[in-house]
Enzyme design. Structure first.
Site, PDB file in Angstrom:
ATOM      1  N   ALA A 161       0.845  -1.141   0.040  1.00  0.00           N
ATOM      2  CA  ALA A 161       0.059  -0.142  -0.076  1.00  0.00           C
ATOM      3  C   ALA A 161       0.787   1.177   0.042  1.00  0.00           C
ATOM      4  O   ALA A 161       1.841   1.323   0.496  1.00  0.00           O
ATOM      5  CB  ALA A 161      -0.875  -0.015   1.380  1.00  0.00           C
ATOM      6  N   PRO A 162       0.229   2.184  -0.661  1.00  0.00           N
ATOM      7  CA  PRO A 162       1.074   3.807  -0.590  1.00  0.00           C
ATOM      8  C   PRO A 162       0.808   4.520   0.743  1.00  0.00           C
ATOM      9  O   PRO A 162       0.003   3.921   1.791  1.00  0.00           O
ATOM     10  CB  PRO A 162       0.432   4.254  -1.741  1.00  0.00           C
ATOM     11  CG  PRO A 162      -0.854   3.930  -1.826  1.00  0.00           C
ATOM     12  CD  PRO A 162      -1.052   2.469  -0.996  1.00  0.00           C
ATOM     13  N   LYS A 187       1.770  -4.883   3.417  1.00  0.00           N
ATOM     14  CA  LYS A 187       3.076  -4.194   3.768  1.00  0.00           C
ATOM     15  C   LYS A 187       2.638  -2.545   3.494  1.00  0.00           C
ATOM     16  O   LYS A 187       2.399  -2.035   2.284  1.00  0.00           O
ATOM     17  CB  LYS A 187       4.251  -4.469   2.703  1.00  0.00           C
ATOM     18  CG  LYS A 187       5.329  -3.557   3.006  1.00  0.00           C
ATOM     19  CD  LYS A 187       6.672  -3.663   1.934  1.00  0.00           C
ATOM     20  CE  LYS A 187       6.408  -2.288   1.269  1.00  0.00           C
ATOM     21  NZ  LYS A 187       6.457  -0.992   2.009  1.00  0.00           N
ATOM     22  N   GLU A 190       6.535   2.742   4.305  1.00  0.00           N
ATOM     23  CA  GLU A 190       7.395   2.935   5.378  1.00  0.00           C
ATOM     24  C   GLU A 190       7.138   4.237   6.240  1.00  0.00           C
ATOM     25  O   GLU A 190       7.215   4.499   7.335  1.00  0.00           O
ATOM     26  CB  GLU A 190       9.039   2.908   5.008  1.00  0.00           C
ATOM     27  CG  GLU A 190       9.517   1.933   4.239  1.00  0.00           C
ATOM     28  CD  GLU A 190       9.260   2.050   2.594  1.00  0.00           C
ATOM     29  OE1 GLU A 190       8.077   2.079   2.097  1.00  0.00           O
ATOM     30  OE2 GLU A 190      10.226   2.257   1.856  1.00  0.00           O
ATOM     31  N   GLU A 262      -3.569  -1.227  -8.722  1.00  0.00           N
ATOM     32  CA  GLU A 262      -4.027   0.169  -8.662  1.00  0.00           C
ATOM     33  C   GLU A 262      -2.997   1.120  -8.617  1.00  0.00           C
ATOM     34  O   GLU A 262      -2.233   1.439  -7.654  1.00  0.00           O
ATOM     35  CB  GLU A 262      -4.883   0.320  -7.283  1.00  0.00           C
ATOM     36  CG  GLU A 262      -6.016  -0.553  -7.177  1.00  0.00           C
ATOM     37  CD  GLU A 262      -7.338  -0.292  -8.001  1.00  0.00           C
ATOM     38  OE1 GLU A 262      -7.130   0.731  -8.540  1.00  0.00           O
ATOM     39  OE2 GLU A 262      -8.283  -0.985  -7.863  1.00  0.00           O
ATOM     40  N   CYS A 296      -5.026   9.781  -5.780  1.00  0.00           N
ATOM     41  CA  CYS A 296      -4.872   9.550  -7.156  1.00  0.00           C
ATOM     42  C   CYS A 296      -5.899   9.644  -8.334  1.00  0.00           C
ATOM     43  O   CYS A 296      -5.813   9.639  -9.230  1.00  0.00           O
ATOM     44  CB  CYS A 296      -4.657   8.064  -7.178  1.00  0.00           C
ATOM     45  SG  CYS A 296      -5.735   7.019  -6.073  1.00  0.00           S
ATOM     46  N   GLU A 395       2.045  12.876 -13.078  1.00  0.00           N
ATOM     47  CA  GLU A 395       1.273  12.957 -11.802  1.00  0.00           C
ATOM     48  C   GLU A 395       2.356  13.876 -10.843  1.00  0.00           C
ATOM     49  O   GLU A 395       3.490  13.277 -10.341  1.00  0.00           O
ATOM     50  CB  GLU A 395       1.224  11.368 -11.382  1.00  0.00           C
ATOM     51  CG  GLU A 395       0.225  11.100 -10.307  1.00  0.00           C
ATOM     52  CD  GLU A 395      -0.019   9.825  -9.704  1.00  0.00           C
ATOM     53  OE1 GLU A 395      -0.982   9.401  -9.142  1.00  0.00           O
ATOM     54  OE2 GLU A 395       1.210   9.191  -9.716  1.00  0.00           O
TER      55      GLU A 395
HETATM   56  P1  NAD Z   1       5.106   3.962  -4.453  1.00  0.00           P
HETATM   57  O1  NAD Z   1       4.950   3.127  -5.890  1.00  0.00           O
HETATM   58  O2  NAD Z   1       6.469   4.758  -4.348  1.00  0.00           O
HETATM   59  O3  NAD Z   1       5.057   3.077  -3.259  1.00  0.00           O
HETATM   60  C1  NAD Z   1       3.868   2.168  -2.638  1.00  0.00           C
HETATM   61  C2  NAD Z   1       4.355   1.212  -1.901  1.00  0.00           C
HETATM   62  O4  NAD Z   1       5.215   0.090  -2.734  1.00  0.00           O
HETATM   63  C3  NAD Z   1       4.875   1.452  -0.655  1.00  0.00           C
HETATM   64  O5  NAD Z   1       4.793   0.514   0.255  1.00  0.00           O
HETATM   65  C4  NAD Z   1       6.723   1.080  -0.971  1.00  0.00           C
HETATM   66  O6  NAD Z   1       7.201   0.667   0.060  1.00  0.00           O
HETATM   67  C5  NAD Z   1       6.319  -0.197  -1.928  1.00  0.00           C
HETATM   68  N1  NAD Z   1       7.605  -0.250  -2.993  1.00  0.00           N
HETATM   69  C6  NAD Z   1       8.413   0.473  -3.405  1.00  0.00           C
HETATM   70  N2  NAD Z   1       9.532  -0.004  -4.465  1.00  0.00           N
HETATM   71  C7  NAD Z   1       9.039  -1.308  -4.235  1.00  0.00           C
HETATM   72  C8  NAD Z   1       9.202  -2.605  -4.941  1.00  0.00           C
HETATM   73  N3  NAD Z   1      10.425  -2.491  -5.753  1.00  0.00           N
HETATM   74  N4  NAD Z   1       8.815  -3.697  -4.814  1.00  0.00           N
HETATM   75  C9  NAD Z   1       7.643  -3.904  -3.996  1.00  0.00           C
HETATM   76  N5  NAD Z   1       7.053  -2.718  -3.157  1.00  0.00           N
HETATM   77  C10 NAD Z   1       7.736  -1.476  -3.544  1.00  0.00           C
HETATM   78  O7  NAD Z   1       4.005   4.958  -4.106  1.00  0.00           O
HETATM   79  P2  NAD Z   1       3.737   6.074  -3.239  1.00  0.00           P
HETATM   80  O8  NAD Z   1       4.548   6.973  -3.329  1.00  0.00           O
HETATM   81  O9  NAD Z   1       3.808   5.326  -1.641  1.00  0.00           O
HETATM   82  O10 NAD Z   1       2.221   6.590  -3.327  1.00  0.00           O
HETATM   83  C11 NAD Z   1       1.660   7.381  -4.205  1.00  0.00           C
HETATM   84  C12 NAD Z   1       1.375   6.613  -5.692  1.00  0.00           C
HETATM   85  O11 NAD Z   1       0.251   5.801  -5.155  1.00  0.00           O
HETATM   86  C13 NAD Z   1       0.968   7.543  -6.815  1.00  0.00           C
HETATM   87  O12 NAD Z   1       1.379   7.265  -7.986  1.00  0.00           O
HETATM   88  C14 NAD Z   1      -0.775   7.172  -6.719  1.00  0.00           C
HETATM   89  O13 NAD Z   1      -1.394   7.442  -7.761  1.00  0.00           O
HETATM   90  C15 NAD Z   1      -0.825   5.928  -6.138  1.00  0.00           C
HETATM   91  N6  NAD Z   1      -2.189   5.590  -5.871  1.00  0.00           N
HETATM   92  C16 NAD Z   1      -2.903   4.958  -6.585  1.00  0.00           C
HETATM   93  C17 NAD Z   1      -4.361   4.494  -5.864  1.00  0.00           C
HETATM   94  C18 NAD Z   1      -5.207   3.748  -6.847  1.00  0.00           C
HETATM   95  O14 NAD Z   1      -6.167   3.517  -6.194  1.00  0.00           O
HETATM   96  N7  NAD Z   1      -4.992   3.724  -8.125  1.00  0.00           N
HETATM   97  C19 NAD Z   1      -4.638   4.773  -4.610  1.00  0.00           C
HETATM   98  C20 NAD Z   1      -3.702   5.686  -3.733  1.00  0.00           C
HETATM   99  C21 NAD Z   1      -2.546   5.805  -4.495  1.00  0.00           C
END
Ligand code: NAD
Length: 507
Positions: A161-162, A187, A190, A262, A296, A395
Site C-alpha cells: 500500500a502507498p 506491507k 515505510e 491500482e 490518485c 502525476e
Molecule cells: P510507491 O509506488 O512509491 O510506493 C507504494 C508502495 O510500494 C510502498 O509501500 C513502497 O514501499 C512499495 N514499494 C516501493 N518499491 C517497491 C518494490 N520495488 N517492490 C515492492 N514494493 C515496493 O507509491 P507512493 O509514493 O507510496 O504512493 C503514491 C502513488 O500511489 C501515486 O502514484 C498514486 O497515484 C498511487 N495511488 C494509487 C491509488 C489507486 O487506487 N489507483 C490509490 C492511492 C495511491
C-alpha cells in the site's frame, strides 16, 4: 500553535515494534531502522526497526497457518466477525483520526469526516458482502451432467500500500480479501505504518483469529519484493505508482501470481461552456486540493471551454487564496502539509520548471512563519500549459491544478484522453447529451458528472490503461480475491460414456 496534548504519541503506543505477525506486535529484524516524521513540524515521532525478508517469511507462514481455519468458516461467521471489527473501529475512531493526521499531515477534519468514517463504512459493507459471494447457477449444460460453480478463496494474499491514504488503503486491501476467506500480509509504506498496525490490532480485538491479518513494515525493495516473489503467496495486490507497479508485475508474473494493480492517475476535469461556473470552480478547488492533492483521483487537469476559460481561471485563483493552510490538528485548517519534505520539494520542482512555459496564477510558494518547518506548499494554479508539457502529463501529487482551454466538444474529450493514465475523470455540463457523451467516451475507471471525488463502498474503484487493472471496494473486488472452480457431476451412472468412442474406436 501546536498543541501536543491533541497529537498522537506514537513512540509509546507502538513500543513493541511496527510488525504485526500472528496476532502480536513484533520488531523488525532487517537491522535497519526508520523514522516516521510529523510533516507539520519535521520532528521524528516514531522510530522503528524495518522488516527484512525473515519477518516477511514469518508473516507469510502465520497467514498460511491461519488459512485452513479461516477459509472454512461460514460466510455468516466471517460476517459476524467483520461487523464486530467495524464496531471496534468506530469505538476507536478518534485515535485513528489523530494517528492518521500525525503521520500524513492530513487536516483533522479530513481524517474525522472522511478517512475514518469511510473505513468503518467499508468494513460494515464487506461484513454484509461476505454473505453474498455468488457463483453462477447450476444446470445440465451437457445434458448428462450437472455443472455448478464454486467461488473459493485463493490463499495467502500479499498486499502493498502507498502513504497517501494509509488507513483506507489497508482497509481496501484487507477487507475483500478476508471477507472472501483469504488471509493476508499487508506491507504499508515505510512513512506511514501507524494506522495499518492499529487496523490489525482492531481485527484481533474483534475476534478475527491470529494470522488472518498480518502487517510487515519494511522497505519496498527489500520486504516488498520478497513478499511479491514469495512462493507461498498466491496473489499480489498493489496500490502505488505506475513505475513501481511495473516492477511488482514483473516479479509477480515470474512466480505466476494473480495480480491486482491500482496505479497512478492524472484525472481530467472537463468543463463545457454550459456548465454551472460556480459549481465547477468550487469542484475544481476542492477536487484538486483534497488530501493536499495527494489523491490518485484528484482533479489535476482542468480543460475549460473557451467562453468560460478566463472566468474559471480567476474564480479558481481567488477561491484557492481563501483556503486556510495550517496545523493539521487545528480544526479550522483546510490544507495540511504534504506527506514529507521530499514530496514537497518534488512538487515545487514541477512548478518551478513550469514557469518557463506556462503561467503560475496562484500559489507556487512555500509558506513562511510558523509553517516554515513543515512540508507545506500553497494551493497552486497553473494556466496555459501545453498539452504535452510535464505538468499536464505527469502525476505531480500535490496541491497543484493545471488549466488548459479547448474549443470544440470533440477537442475537450480528445485532450482528456490524451494521457497514459485512466483512473478517474469528471465532466461539467447542464446538457444531458453532452454529459452522457463524456461518460461514454472518456477512458477512465470512474467518470463523475458535475462532481469530482466522492467514493462509496458499494461501487468499484480501479483504473483503465496505465492506471492498472482490477477493482477495489464493492462486490466487484471479489473477482480479484476469489477463484472460480467448475464442478461437474455425471448423471448417467454408466461405465461406458458416449464420448469414449473417441478413444475406444466405434464400439
Ligand atoms: P510507491 O509506488 O512509491 O510506493 C507504494 C508502495 O510500494 C510502498 O509501500 C513502497 O514501499 C512499495 N514499494 C516501493 N518499491 C517497491 C518494490 N520495488 N517492490 C515492492 N514494493 C515496493 O507509491 P507512493 O509514493 O507510496 O504512493 C503514491 C502513488 O500511489 C501515486 O502514484 C498514486 O497515484 C498511487 N495511488 C494509487 C491509488 C489507486 O487506487 N489507483 C490509490 C492511492 C495511491
Amino acid at each position: 500553535m501546536h498543541n501536543p496534548g491533541h497529537r498522537f504519541l506514537a513512540q509509546d503506543r507502538f513500543a513493541d515494534g511496527a510488525q504485526f505477525i500472528a496476532g502480536r506486535p513484533a520488531k523488525g529484524t532487517s537491522g535497519q531502522s526508520h523514522a516516521v516524521v510529523d510533516p507539520a513540524t519535521g520532528d521524528a515521532v516514531y522510530t522503528y526497526e524495518l522488516a527484512g525478508p525473515g519477518d516477511v517469511d514469518a508473516a507469510v507462514a502465520a497467514a498460511r497457518d491461519a488459512f485452513p481455519g479461516w477459509s472454512s468458516t461460514t460466510p455468516g461467521e466471517r460476517s459476524d466477525a467483520m461487523h464486530r471489527f467495524a464496531a471496534v473501529l468506530a469505538d476507536r475512531a478518534d485515535e485513528f483520526a489523530r494517528a492518521e493526521s500525525l503521520q500524513c499531515g492530513k487536516p483533522i477534519k479530513l481524517t474525522r469526516e472522511f478517512d475514518v468514517p469511510g473505513t468503518i463504512d467499508n468494513t460494515a459493507f464487506f461484513a454484509g458482502a461476505a454473505r453474498h459471494l455468488q457463483g453462477q447457477s447450476a444446470g445440465e449444460y451437457s445434458g448428462d451432467h450437472t455443472s455448478y460453480v464454486r467461488r473459493e478463496p485463493i490463499g495467502v494474499v500479499g498486499s502493498i500500500a502507498p502513504w497517501n491514504y494509509p488507513l483506507q488503503m489497508a482497509a481496501w486491501k484487507v477487507l475483500p480479501a478476508i471477507a472472501a476467506g483469504n488471509t493476508i500480509v499487508l506491507k504499508p509504506a515505510e512513512l506511514t505504518p501507524l494506522t495499518s498496525l492499529m487496523f490489525a490490532e482492531a481485527a484481533i480485538e474483534a475476534g478475527i483469529p491470529d494470522g488472518v491479518v498480518n502487517i510487515v513494515t519494511g522497505a519496498g525493495r527489500d520486504a516488498g519484493e520478497h513478499l511479491v516473489g514469495h512462493p507461498d503467496v498466491a496473489m499480489t495486490s498493489f496500490t502505488g505508482s505506475t513505475g513501481v507497479g511495473k516492477r511488482v508485475a514483473e516479479i509477480a508474473t515470474a512466480t505466476v501470481k494473480r495480480l491486482h494493480l491500482e496505479l497512478g492517475g492524472k484525472a481530467p476535469f472537463v468543463v463545457f461552456d454550459d456548465a454551472d461556473l460556480e459549481a465547477a470552480v468550487h469542484g475544481a478547488v476542492a477536487g484538486s486540493l483534497i488530501n493536499t492533492g495527494q489523491d490518485c483521483t484528484a482533479a489535476t487537469r482542468a480543460y475549460v471551454q473557451r467562453p468560460l476559460y478566463d472566468a474559471f481561471v480567476s474564480g479558481v485563483a481567488d477561491l484557492m487564496d481563501t483556503v486556510r493552510v495550517g496545523d493539521p490538528f487545528d480544526s479550522a485548517t483546510d490544507l495540511g502539509p504534504l506527506v514529507s519534505h521530499a514530496q514537497r520539494d518534488r512538487v515545487a520542482g514541477f512548478v518551478e520548471r513550469a514557469r518557463s512555459y506556462a503561467r503560475v496564477v496562484a500559489g507556487g510558494t512555500v509558506p513562511g512563519g510558523d509553517l516554515a518547518r513543515g512540508a507545506y506548499y500553497r494551493p497552486t494554479l497553473i494556466a496555459d500549459a501545453p498539452q504535452h508539457s510535464e505538468v499536464v502529463q505527469s502525476e505531480i501529487f500535490g496541491p497543484v491544478l493545471v488549466v488548459v482551454p479547448f474549443d470544440s466538444d470533440d477537442e475537450g474529450i480528445r485532450l482528456a484522453n490524451d494521457i497514459p493514465y485512466g483512473l478517474a475523470a469528471s465532466a461539467w455540463s447542464r446538457d444531458v447529451y453532452r454529459a452522457n457523451r463524456a461518460t461514454r467516451e472518456i477512458k477512465a475507471g470512474c467518470v463523475w458528472i458535475n462532481d469530482h471525488i466522492p467514493i462509496i463502498s458499494e461501487m468499484p474503484h480501479g483504473g483503465y490503461k496505465a492506471s492498472g487493472f482490477g477493482k477495489d471496494m464493492s462486490t466487484y473486488s471479489f473477482e480479484e480475491y476469489t477463484q472460480i472452480k467448475h464442478v461437474m457431476f455425471d448423471n448417467t451412472a454408466v461405465a461406458r460414456k458416449d464420448w469414449h468412442r473417441t478413444i475406444f474406436g466405434d464400439r
